[in-house]
Scaffold this active site. Structure first.
Site, PDB file in Angstrom:
ATOM      1  N   ARG A   1      10.910   4.201 -13.506  1.00 52.96           N
ATOM      2  CA  ARG A   1       9.480   4.376 -13.739  1.00 52.96           C
ATOM      3  C   ARG A   1       9.217   5.292 -14.934  1.00 52.96           C
ATOM      4  O   ARG A   1       8.272   5.067 -15.693  1.00 52.96           O
ATOM      5  CB  ARG A   1       8.807   4.870 -12.456  1.00 52.96           C
ATOM      6  CG  ARG A   1       8.617   3.713 -11.453  1.00 52.96           C
ATOM      7  CD  ARG A   1       8.289   4.183 -10.083  1.00 52.96           C
ATOM      8  NE  ARG A   1       7.755   3.124  -9.227  1.00 52.96           N
ATOM      9  CZ  ARG A   1       7.550   3.254  -7.925  1.00 52.96           C
ATOM     10  NH1 ARG A   1       7.823   4.402  -7.316  1.00 52.96           N
ATOM     11  NH2 ARG A   1       7.070   2.246  -7.212  1.00 52.96           N
TER      12      ARG A   1
ATOM     13  N   GLU B   1      10.531  -5.883   5.018  1.00 54.27           N
ATOM     14  CA  GLU B   1      10.283  -6.439   3.679  1.00 54.27           C
ATOM     15  C   GLU B   1      11.311  -7.504   3.311  1.00 54.27           C
ATOM     16  O   GLU B   1      10.974  -8.515   2.688  1.00 54.27           O
ATOM     17  CB  GLU B   1      10.265  -5.302   2.657  1.00 54.27           C
ATOM     18  CG  GLU B   1       9.049  -4.400   2.842  1.00 54.27           C
ATOM     19  CD  GLU B   1       9.081  -3.121   2.023  1.00 54.27           C
ATOM     20  OE1 GLU B   1       8.152  -2.307   2.181  1.00 54.27           O
ATOM     21  OE2 GLU B   1      10.031  -2.929   1.230  1.00 54.27           O
TER      22      GLU B   1
ATOM     23  N   TYR C   1       1.560  -5.520   1.460  1.00 52.11           N
ATOM     24  CA  TYR C   1       1.054  -4.147   1.320  1.00 52.11           C
ATOM     25  C   TYR C   1       0.040  -3.794   2.410  1.00 52.11           C
ATOM     26  O   TYR C   1      -0.823  -2.941   2.189  1.00 52.11           O
ATOM     27  CB  TYR C   1       0.442  -3.957  -0.064  1.00 52.11           C
ATOM     28  CG  TYR C   1       1.447  -3.706  -1.171  1.00 52.11           C
ATOM     29  CD1 TYR C   1       2.257  -2.563  -1.156  1.00 52.11           C
ATOM     30  CD2 TYR C   1       1.587  -4.575  -2.242  1.00 52.11           C
ATOM     31  CE1 TYR C   1       3.170  -2.315  -2.168  1.00 52.11           C
ATOM     32  CE2 TYR C   1       2.498  -4.339  -3.268  1.00 52.11           C
ATOM     33  CZ  TYR C   1       3.284  -3.195  -3.222  1.00 52.11           C
ATOM     34  OH  TYR C   1       4.179  -2.928  -4.219  1.00 52.11           O
TER      35      TYR C   1
ATOM     36  N   ARG D   1      15.426   4.381  -4.305  1.00 48.35           N
ATOM     37  CA  ARG D   1      14.229   5.191  -4.571  1.00 48.35           C
ATOM     38  C   ARG D   1      14.519   6.221  -5.664  1.00 48.35           C
ATOM     39  O   ARG D   1      13.654   6.526  -6.484  1.00 48.35           O
ATOM     40  CB  ARG D   1      13.769   5.905  -3.290  1.00 48.35           C
ATOM     41  CG  ARG D   1      13.293   4.985  -2.177  1.00 48.35           C
ATOM     42  CD  ARG D   1      11.978   4.322  -2.423  1.00 48.35           C
ATOM     43  NE  ARG D   1      10.889   5.250  -2.673  1.00 48.35           N
ATOM     44  CZ  ARG D   1       9.593   4.902  -2.616  1.00 48.35           C
ATOM     45  NH1 ARG D   1       9.228   3.660  -2.285  1.00 48.35           N
ATOM     46  NH2 ARG D   1       8.657   5.782  -2.886  1.00 48.35           N
TER      47      ARG D   1
ATOM     48  N   PHE E   1      -7.266   1.981  -3.678  1.00 55.91           N
ATOM     49  CA  PHE E   1      -6.627   1.221  -4.751  1.00 55.91           C
ATOM     50  C   PHE E   1      -6.106  -0.142  -4.294  1.00 55.91           C
ATOM     51  O   PHE E   1      -5.453  -0.848  -5.065  1.00 55.91           O
ATOM     52  CB  PHE E   1      -5.477   2.035  -5.365  1.00 55.91           C
ATOM     53  CG  PHE E   1      -4.402   2.451  -4.387  1.00 55.91           C
ATOM     54  CD1 PHE E   1      -3.384   1.579  -4.000  1.00 55.91           C
ATOM     55  CD2 PHE E   1      -4.408   3.730  -3.843  1.00 55.91           C
ATOM     56  CE1 PHE E   1      -2.406   1.952  -3.095  1.00 55.91           C
ATOM     57  CE2 PHE E   1      -3.421   4.121  -2.941  1.00 55.91           C
ATOM     58  CZ  PHE E   1      -2.420   3.220  -2.570  1.00 55.91           C
TER      59      PHE E   1
ATOM     60  N   LYS F   1       8.138  -5.706 -10.707  1.00 55.37           N
ATOM     61  CA  LYS F   1       6.709  -6.031 -10.658  1.00 55.37           C
ATOM     62  C   LYS F   1       6.260  -6.789 -11.923  1.00 55.37           C
ATOM     63  O   LYS F   1       6.986  -6.842 -12.918  1.00 55.37           O
ATOM     64  CB  LYS F   1       5.915  -4.729 -10.463  1.00 55.37           C
ATOM     65  CG  LYS F   1       6.140  -4.071  -9.086  1.00 55.37           C
ATOM     66  CD  LYS F   1       5.228  -2.860  -8.912  1.00 55.37           C
ATOM     67  CE  LYS F   1       5.360  -2.245  -7.530  1.00 55.37           C
ATOM     68  NZ  LYS F   1       4.409  -1.103  -7.355  1.00 55.37           N
TER      69      LYS F   1
ATOM     70  N   THR G   1       6.377   7.513  -7.684  1.00 54.45           N
ATOM     71  CA  THR G   1       5.346   6.469  -7.759  1.00 54.45           C
ATOM     72  C   THR G   1       4.537   6.579  -9.054  1.00 54.45           C
ATOM     73  O   THR G   1       4.277   5.583  -9.721  1.00 54.45           O
ATOM     74  CB  THR G   1       4.390   6.605  -6.551  1.00 54.45           C
ATOM     75  OG1 THR G   1       5.170   6.607  -5.347  1.00 54.45           O
ATOM     76  CG2 THR G   1       3.394   5.466  -6.505  1.00 54.45           C
TER      77      THR G   1
ATOM     78  N   HIS H   1       9.139  -1.897  -7.096  1.00 55.85           N
ATOM     79  CA  HIS H   1       8.922  -1.519  -5.700  1.00 55.85           C
ATOM     80  C   HIS H   1      10.279  -1.316  -5.053  1.00 55.85           C
ATOM     81  O   HIS H   1      11.235  -2.035  -5.378  1.00 55.85           O
ATOM     82  CB  HIS H   1       8.172  -2.624  -4.936  1.00 55.85           C
ATOM     83  CG  HIS H   1       8.221  -2.420  -3.451  1.00 55.85           C
ATOM     84  ND1 HIS H   1       7.323  -1.610  -2.805  1.00 55.85           N
ATOM     85  CD2 HIS H   1       9.100  -2.859  -2.509  1.00 55.85           C
ATOM     86  CE1 HIS H   1       7.649  -1.572  -1.505  1.00 55.85           C
ATOM     87  NE2 HIS H   1       8.720  -2.324  -1.304  1.00 55.85           N
TER      88      HIS H   1
ATOM     89  N   ASN I   1       3.602   0.176 -12.157  1.00 55.86           N
ATOM     90  CA  ASN I   1       4.745   1.088 -12.181  1.00 55.86           C
ATOM     91  C   ASN I   1       6.097   0.396 -12.006  1.00 55.86           C
ATOM     92  O   ASN I   1       7.039   0.973 -11.473  1.00 55.86           O
ATOM     93  CB  ASN I   1       4.541   2.229 -11.167  1.00 55.86           C
ATOM     94  CG  ASN I   1       4.378   1.727  -9.747  1.00 55.86           C
ATOM     95  OD1 ASN I   1       4.487   0.531  -9.485  1.00 55.86           O
ATOM     96  ND2 ASN I   1       4.144   2.644  -8.829  1.00 55.86           N
TER      97      ASN I   1
HETATM   98  P1  GDP Z   1       5.767   3.462  -3.781  1.00 57.36           P
HETATM   99  O1  GDP Z   1       6.445   3.320  -2.442  1.00 57.36           O
HETATM  100  O2  GDP Z   1       6.388   4.526  -4.633  1.00 57.36           O
HETATM  101  O3  GDP Z   1       5.624   2.152  -4.524  1.00 57.36           O
HETATM  102  O4  GDP Z   1       4.277   3.995  -3.510  1.00 57.36           O
HETATM  103  P2  GDP Z   1       3.238   3.705  -2.309  1.00 57.36           P
HETATM  104  O5  GDP Z   1       3.917   2.958  -1.184  1.00 57.36           O
HETATM  105  O6  GDP Z   1       2.581   4.990  -1.980  1.00 57.36           O
HETATM  106  O7  GDP Z   1       2.148   2.776  -2.982  1.00 57.36           O
HETATM  107  C1  GDP Z   1       2.395   1.400  -3.231  1.00 57.36           C
HETATM  108  C2  GDP Z   1       1.907   1.056  -4.607  1.00 57.36           C
HETATM  109  O8  GDP Z   1       0.497   1.214  -4.674  1.00 57.36           O
HETATM  110  C3  GDP Z   1       2.445   1.967  -5.730  1.00 57.36           C
HETATM  111  O9  GDP Z   1       3.710   1.594  -6.212  1.00 57.36           O
HETATM  112  C4  GDP Z   1       1.385   1.789  -6.791  1.00 57.36           C
HETATM  113  O10 GDP Z   1       1.574   0.565  -7.507  1.00 57.36           O
HETATM  114  C5  GDP Z   1       0.113   1.686  -5.964  1.00 57.36           C
HETATM  115  N1  GDP Z   1      -0.503   3.021  -5.809  1.00 57.36           N
HETATM  116  C6  GDP Z   1      -0.105   4.029  -5.000  1.00 57.36           C
HETATM  117  N2  GDP Z   1      -0.905   5.103  -5.111  1.00 57.36           N
HETATM  118  C7  GDP Z   1      -1.852   4.753  -6.005  1.00 57.36           C
HETATM  119  C8  GDP Z   1      -2.987   5.429  -6.524  1.00 57.36           C
HETATM  120  O11 GDP Z   1      -3.295   6.579  -6.210  1.00 57.36           O
HETATM  121  N3  GDP Z   1      -3.738   4.738  -7.427  1.00 57.36           N
HETATM  122  C9  GDP Z   1      -3.399   3.459  -7.794  1.00 57.36           C
HETATM  123  N4  GDP Z   1      -4.179   2.835  -8.693  1.00 57.36           N
HETATM  124  N5  GDP Z   1      -2.347   2.790  -7.338  1.00 57.36           N
HETATM  125  C10 GDP Z   1      -1.574   3.427  -6.451  1.00 57.36           C
HETATM  126 MG    MG Z   2       5.850   2.399  -0.712  1.00 56.31          MG
END
Ligand code: GDP
Ligand code: MG
Length: 143
Positions: free
Chosen positions: A104, A128, A51, A87, A59, A11, A93, A117, A114
């Protein structure tokens, strides 16, 4: 366990911190092979489409702002159990909850920024990968 492919992004925060090589090193040390890679600066349309599953989340705008704030590296990783193992290498996350030694935990500053991805399941990995790469861009690693 079958050989799988998964989709990964370094990222904008991690690219800005000059961590591309360090992160690729973690993938390679774990035995995951990079079979396609490129640097791209995502448009808002690309980031919103990528996304889309999060479009109703509070968010979402912050996520799109961040993902379009600078260039990213997109890559396809290949190996046994690659989706789950990537993962694991990434960590949770929220970096505050990520296990020590994960990308992370080591490189991310916050849940918004973070570092990486990674696809979370076979169906999302297939979607993807196809979002960023044609079949011809995926290079079999047979040697
Ligand atoms: P990942 O699969 O671990 O990347 O997590 P998710 O698919 O749930 O979310 C996608 C991305 O959205 C995450 O990597 C974060 O960058 C962002 N994100 C997820 N949850 C939150 C949240 O509660 N707050 C904020 N600000 N960003 C979030
Ligand atoms: Mg995800």
């Amino acid at each position: 366990m079958a050989i799988e492919r998964t989709f990964s992004i370094v990222k904008p925060d991690a690219v800005a911190k000059n961590l591309i090589g360090a992160i690729y090193g973690r993938f390679e040390s774990a035995g995951l092979k990079i079979v396609a890679a490129k640097m791209v600066h995502l448009s808002r349309e690309q980031a919103e489409g990528f996304y889309a599953e999060h479009s109703e989340r509070p968010f979402f705008k912050a996520l799109v702002d961040f993902m379009t704030s600078g260039p990213v590296m997109v890559q396809v990783l290949e190996g046994e159990d690659a989706i789950r193992r990537n993962r694991e290498i990434m960590g949770a996350t929220n970096p505050a909850e990520a296990l020590a030694g994960t990308l992370r935990a080591d490189y991310a500053d916050s849940i918004d920024e973070n570092a990486v991805h990674g696809s979370d399941a076979p169906a999302s990995a297939a979607r993807e990968i196809a979002y960023f790469f044609s079949d011809e861009e995926l290079c079999p690693r047979t040697r």
